[in-house]
Design an enzyme around this catalytic site. Structure first.
Site, PDB file in Angstrom:
ATOM      1  N   ASP A 174      46.961 -25.613 -17.381  1.00 42.63           N
ATOM      2  CA  ASP A 174      46.585 -25.121 -18.694  1.00 42.63           C
ATOM      3  C   ASP A 174      47.146 -23.702 -18.813  1.00 42.63           C
ATOM      4  O   ASP A 174      47.276 -22.999 -17.819  1.00 42.63           O
ATOM      5  CB  ASP A 174      45.051 -25.124 -18.804  1.00 42.63           C
ATOM      6  CG  ASP A 174      44.607 -24.955 -20.244  1.00 42.63           C
ATOM      7  OD1 ASP A 174      45.480 -24.793 -21.118  1.00 42.63           O
ATOM      8  OD2 ASP A 174      43.394 -24.981 -20.493  1.00 42.63           O
ATOM      9  N   SER A 175      47.472 -23.291 -20.033  1.00 46.35           N
ATOM     10  CA  SER A 175      48.151 -22.006 -20.223  1.00 46.35           C
ATOM     11  C   SER A 175      47.246 -20.811 -19.969  1.00 46.35           C
ATOM     12  O   SER A 175      47.724 -19.716 -19.728  1.00 46.35           O
ATOM     13  CB  SER A 175      48.674 -21.902 -21.646  1.00 46.35           C
ATOM     14  OG  SER A 175      47.584 -21.831 -22.557  1.00 46.35           O
ATOM     15  N   GLY A 183      45.223 -19.779 -22.330  1.00 45.40           N
ATOM     16  CA  GLY A 183      44.864 -19.243 -23.650  1.00 45.40           C
ATOM     17  C   GLY A 183      43.379 -19.402 -23.932  1.00 45.40           C
ATOM     18  O   GLY A 183      42.696 -18.454 -24.341  1.00 45.40           O
ATOM     19  N   PHE A 184      42.859 -20.578 -23.669  1.00 40.82           N
ATOM     20  CA  PHE A 184      41.452 -20.839 -23.921  1.00 40.82           C
ATOM     21  C   PHE A 184      40.552 -19.951 -23.057  1.00 40.82           C
ATOM     22  O   PHE A 184      39.582 -19.360 -23.538  1.00 40.82           O
ATOM     23  CB  PHE A 184      41.147 -22.323 -23.672  1.00 40.82           C
ATOM     24  CG  PHE A 184      39.703 -22.672 -23.864  1.00 40.82           C
ATOM     25  CD1 PHE A 184      39.161 -22.795 -25.141  1.00 40.82           C
ATOM     26  CD2 PHE A 184      38.862 -22.873 -22.779  1.00 40.82           C
ATOM     27  CE1 PHE A 184      37.824 -23.105 -25.325  1.00 40.82           C
ATOM     28  CE2 PHE A 184      37.519 -23.184 -22.955  1.00 40.82           C
ATOM     29  CZ  PHE A 184      37.004 -23.302 -24.230  1.00 40.82           C
ATOM     30  N   ASP A 203      48.433 -20.727 -26.677  1.00 44.03           N
ATOM     31  CA  ASP A 203      47.979 -20.971 -28.051  1.00 44.03           C
ATOM     32  C   ASP A 203      46.845 -20.002 -28.358  1.00 44.03           C
ATOM     33  O   ASP A 203      46.342 -19.316 -27.462  1.00 44.03           O
ATOM     34  CB  ASP A 203      47.503 -22.425 -28.220  1.00 44.03           C
ATOM     35  CG  ASP A 203      46.346 -22.759 -27.290  1.00 44.03           C
ATOM     36  OD1 ASP A 203      46.196 -22.098 -26.229  1.00 44.03           O
ATOM     37  OD2 ASP A 203      45.580 -23.691 -27.588  1.00 44.03           O
ATOM     38  N   GLN A 214      46.460 -26.675 -33.126  1.00 47.05           N
ATOM     39  CA  GLN A 214      45.178 -26.054 -33.447  1.00 47.05           C
ATOM     40  C   GLN A 214      44.826 -26.356 -34.906  1.00 47.05           C
ATOM     41  O   GLN A 214      45.396 -27.258 -35.494  1.00 47.05           O
ATOM     42  CB  GLN A 214      45.250 -24.538 -33.189  1.00 47.05           C
ATOM     43  CG  GLN A 214      45.305 -24.167 -31.700  1.00 47.05           C
ATOM     44  CD  GLN A 214      43.970 -24.438 -30.987  1.00 47.05           C
ATOM     45  OE1 GLN A 214      42.932 -24.684 -31.609  1.00 47.05           O
ATOM     46  NE2 GLN A 214      44.009 -24.437 -29.651  1.00 47.05           N
ATOM     47  N   GLY A 231      41.190 -26.906 -29.156  1.00 51.02           N
ATOM     48  CA  GLY A 231      40.153 -26.383 -30.044  1.00 51.02           C
ATOM     49  C   GLY A 231      39.110 -27.397 -30.452  1.00 51.02           C
ATOM     50  O   GLY A 231      38.392 -27.203 -31.431  1.00 51.02           O
ATOM     51  N   ASP A 253      41.251 -34.159 -20.083  1.00 52.96           N
ATOM     52  CA  ASP A 253      40.776 -33.423 -18.904  1.00 52.96           C
ATOM     53  C   ASP A 253      39.361 -33.005 -19.222  1.00 52.96           C
ATOM     54  O   ASP A 253      39.022 -32.770 -20.387  1.00 52.96           O
ATOM     55  CB  ASP A 253      41.612 -32.166 -18.635  1.00 52.96           C
ATOM     56  CG  ASP A 253      41.219 -31.015 -19.542  1.00 52.96           C
ATOM     57  OD1 ASP A 253      41.705 -30.980 -20.684  1.00 52.96           O
ATOM     58  OD2 ASP A 253      40.395 -30.154 -19.130  1.00 52.96           O
ATOM     59  N   CYS A 312      28.539 -50.567  -8.014  1.00 54.50           N
ATOM     60  CA  CYS A 312      29.608 -49.553  -7.985  1.00 54.50           C
ATOM     61  C   CYS A 312      30.270 -49.582  -6.604  1.00 54.50           C
ATOM     62  O   CYS A 312      29.597 -49.655  -5.581  1.00 54.50           O
ATOM     63  CB  CYS A 312      29.043 -48.167  -8.283  1.00 54.50           C
ATOM     64  SG  CYS A 312      30.264 -46.844  -8.104  1.00 54.50           S
ATOM     65  N   CYS A 338      32.244 -47.185  -5.349  1.00 55.16           N
ATOM     66  CA  CYS A 338      32.675 -45.862  -4.872  1.00 55.16           C
ATOM     67  C   CYS A 338      32.120 -45.612  -3.466  1.00 55.16           C
ATOM     68  O   CYS A 338      31.195 -46.282  -3.014  1.00 55.16           O
ATOM     69  CB  CYS A 338      32.242 -44.754  -5.834  1.00 55.16           C
ATOM     70  SG  CYS A 338      30.554 -44.166  -5.601  1.00 55.16           S
ATOM     71  N   CYS A 363      28.295 -44.910  -3.443  1.00 62.10           N
ATOM     72  CA  CYS A 363      27.428 -46.071  -3.674  1.00 62.10           C
ATOM     73  C   CYS A 363      27.525 -47.098  -2.556  1.00 62.10           C
ATOM     74  O   CYS A 363      26.559 -47.803  -2.281  1.00 62.10           O
ATOM     75  CB  CYS A 363      27.742 -46.698  -5.028  1.00 62.10           C
ATOM     76  SG  CYS A 363      27.164 -45.656  -6.394  1.00 62.10           S
ATOM     77  N   HIS A 372      31.378 -39.948  -6.940  1.00 60.82           N
ATOM     78  CA  HIS A 372      30.898 -41.061  -7.777  1.00 60.82           C
ATOM     79  C   HIS A 372      31.331 -40.890  -9.230  1.00 60.82           C
ATOM     80  O   HIS A 372      31.824 -41.833  -9.854  1.00 60.82           O
ATOM     81  CB  HIS A 372      29.372 -41.164  -7.705  1.00 60.82           C
ATOM     82  CG  HIS A 372      28.808 -42.113  -8.715  1.00 60.82           C
ATOM     83  ND1 HIS A 372      28.777 -43.482  -8.524  1.00 60.82           N
ATOM     84  CD2 HIS A 372      28.300 -41.900  -9.960  1.00 60.82           C
ATOM     85  CE1 HIS A 372      28.255 -44.066  -9.603  1.00 60.82           C
ATOM     86  NE2 HIS A 372      27.964 -43.124 -10.481  1.00 60.82           N
TER      87      HIS A 372
END
Lengths: 336, 336
Positions: free
Chosen positions: A60-61, A63-64, A114, A156, A183, A233, A271, A273, A276, A302
């Site tokens: 990720d850049s 920016g956020f 951004d 955005q 955003g 993500d 499950c 995993c 589990c 999990h």
């Protein structure tokens, strides 16, 4: 994409991530720039070698993070001045600098800088942010040198239809290899999140990946896929896992609840995993009550398994033309 | 024995412990009695099934913890009244109760309740504690029902030769299947620790295991083995690992030190542990600086591997009659 902000998906080894079926993971430019510093990652031979993950990585850049984590930030047309949340030191990010930092980190996919104003923001603020985001995207496009790193543009525009459309059109005109929608999931009602997707996705090229940033409940993923999103993500599976909360087909459960103290079944019946297959709810309950590190690790495993299995079912359903059925039954079972 | 106080060796799965070569691990009766409670472990099918470790387990009686961790404790000939360090609730341990609790937890080896006064203690206090420890051992011997659980006696006596000898003789007369030496490494000078071993070990039956409790630096292990000790437990490899400290052949290193920020070698050259085969000091340094959970996990793995490898070399050296050489060279290299 599981989130590995600081070049580690909290508590797990890359071997475990691989065994879970992780196809790509996310790291954060802002965090890695501050610590350990880009030059150390570069000296290590890039992010893959530094953290020993040979699969794809998206950065990720930042920016956020710059606009949400740092004190005393100032955004100008040139870039963002901000103070480190770690030591208060002052830094300056420009679109060109963020391209350079990411090219040096060496992920497979990187994001342009951004401007994502905190929600809620006035129409004027969002209008300005859209304009800047487009201008910065153009500068990023020009600064991009290393073709092994693929840059995505970010749309955005807040919850304003015309601004979202303007942003999408301007970004698409710059011909990025992929597009993110930023955003969203920042506090707005779900209906608006989905409406934005309905407006934006049809404007994005059908042959390029579309990535919905920071979104990742099972329901949001289904709604996103239904609207044409390819990538997600989210910190939820890992963060919830660390805080004793597990995804199940019937919703989230908090394993610290007293009801689980003598529950010798798995987190979720059926499950497959690691957690589990090997551990009871009673034991997991004990680990969290006793504040033992193994608890967060096992619940993170999990939760990631749960979401990866959902994505797998989604891919199978799309391939066999049964996605709508999967979508309907999932949301019905959850009473959604 | 790695220490898994609360039915988990902090941060590691039993699979990882197995892969490291763990032969037996230690859990704590006092802690498990308070949380999750013995009846839950019992319902789970015993400690092995509860924590999913199929190898041998030794439970400490909790005598040491009751006398060192709990507020407002009171020792009488009958037993120990103490308050929980978790919620202040009042509890009463007798030798019989501690036998019963451990038989219900279901370890392979269990320890009788002993009285271990905090160091330094007067000769009078130690004398009383030795007397009580013998009386309690006798009561424990009588209370012992489940023969799948093997109880060891514990020799006390502080740093007083005659009291250590008295304690050893009285314990040996009770014919336990194994003997522990308790009350050492509690603050006394190393010379006294080793002197106590010199006095006590010759009085213990040569065909029964001898266990030195709570001792576990590499040097102490070598000194212990040189004096006839077979078993050790210690929190050091796990606790130091969680706090950024790694064992190496040249002594301990703290990976948080700035010197390691750009050190792209392994923790220890030539080490075959998972951590050293996969990660650089620079990455481990970053994990600890960034307070990432993976750091403690990876250093714990390394430290346990280091001690297990030392024990392996000790066993090989004993078998080939070269232990004295190993002992000398190790201590010389360390300048010890």
């Amino acid at each position: 994409m599981p989130v590995g902000t600081q070049a580690t998906v909290k508590g797990l080894t890359p071997d475990e991530l691989g065994a879970l079926g992780t196809q790509i993971l996310l790291c954060n430019t802002y965090h890695l720039y501050l610590r350990p510093g880009v030059s150390i990652v570069e000296e290590a031979g890039g992010l893959h070698r530094f953290m020993r993950w040979s699969g794809p990585i998206l950065t990720d850049s930042g920016g956020f993070q710059v606009l949400s984590l740092t004190p005393l930030r100032k955004v100008t047309d040139e870039g963002v001045i901000f103070r480190s949340h770690l030591d208060g030191s002052e830094h300056f990010f420009t679109p060109e600098k963020v391209v350079d930092l990411q090219e040096r980190l060496g992920p497979d996919i990187a994001m342009v800088l951004d401007e994502c104003p905190p929600y809620p923001a006035s129409r004027e603020e969002i209008e300005k942010a859209v304009k800047r985001t487009s201008a910065w995207a153009e500068r990023s496009r020009k600064a991009w040198r290393r073709k092994e790193v693929t840059f995505f543009g970010i749309v955005q525009g807040g919850v304003y239809r015309d601004l979202r459309e303007k942003s999408a059109e301007e970004l698409v005109a710059l011909d990025f290899p992929g597009y993110a929608i930023g955003g969203l999931s920042v506090g707005e009602p779900k209906e608006l999140t989905y409406a934005v997707l309905d407006w934006v996705v049809p404007l994005l090229p059908p042959d390029k990946p579309r990535y919905l940033m920071g979104v990742g409940t099972p329901e949001d993923i289904l709604e996103g896929v239904a609207r044409g999103i390819d990538m997600f993500d989210c910190v939820l599976p890992t963060r919830l896992g660390r805080h004793a909360t597990a995804f199940t087909r019937r919703g989230r459960i908090n394993i610290r609840r007293a009801a689980y103290a003598r529950d010798f079944g798995p987190l979720e019946e059926g499950c497959q995993c690691y957690t589990c297959r090997h551990y009871t709810r009673a034991y997991l309950h004990h680990l969290f009550r006793a504040e033992e590190m193994l608890g967060p690790r096992l619940l993170t495993l999990h939760n990631l398994h749960f979401l990866f299995r959902l994505m797998e079912r989604i891919r199978e359903a799309i391939a066999s033309g049964t996605f709508h059925h999967l979508y309907e039954t999932w949301l019905q079972e959850r009473g959604g």
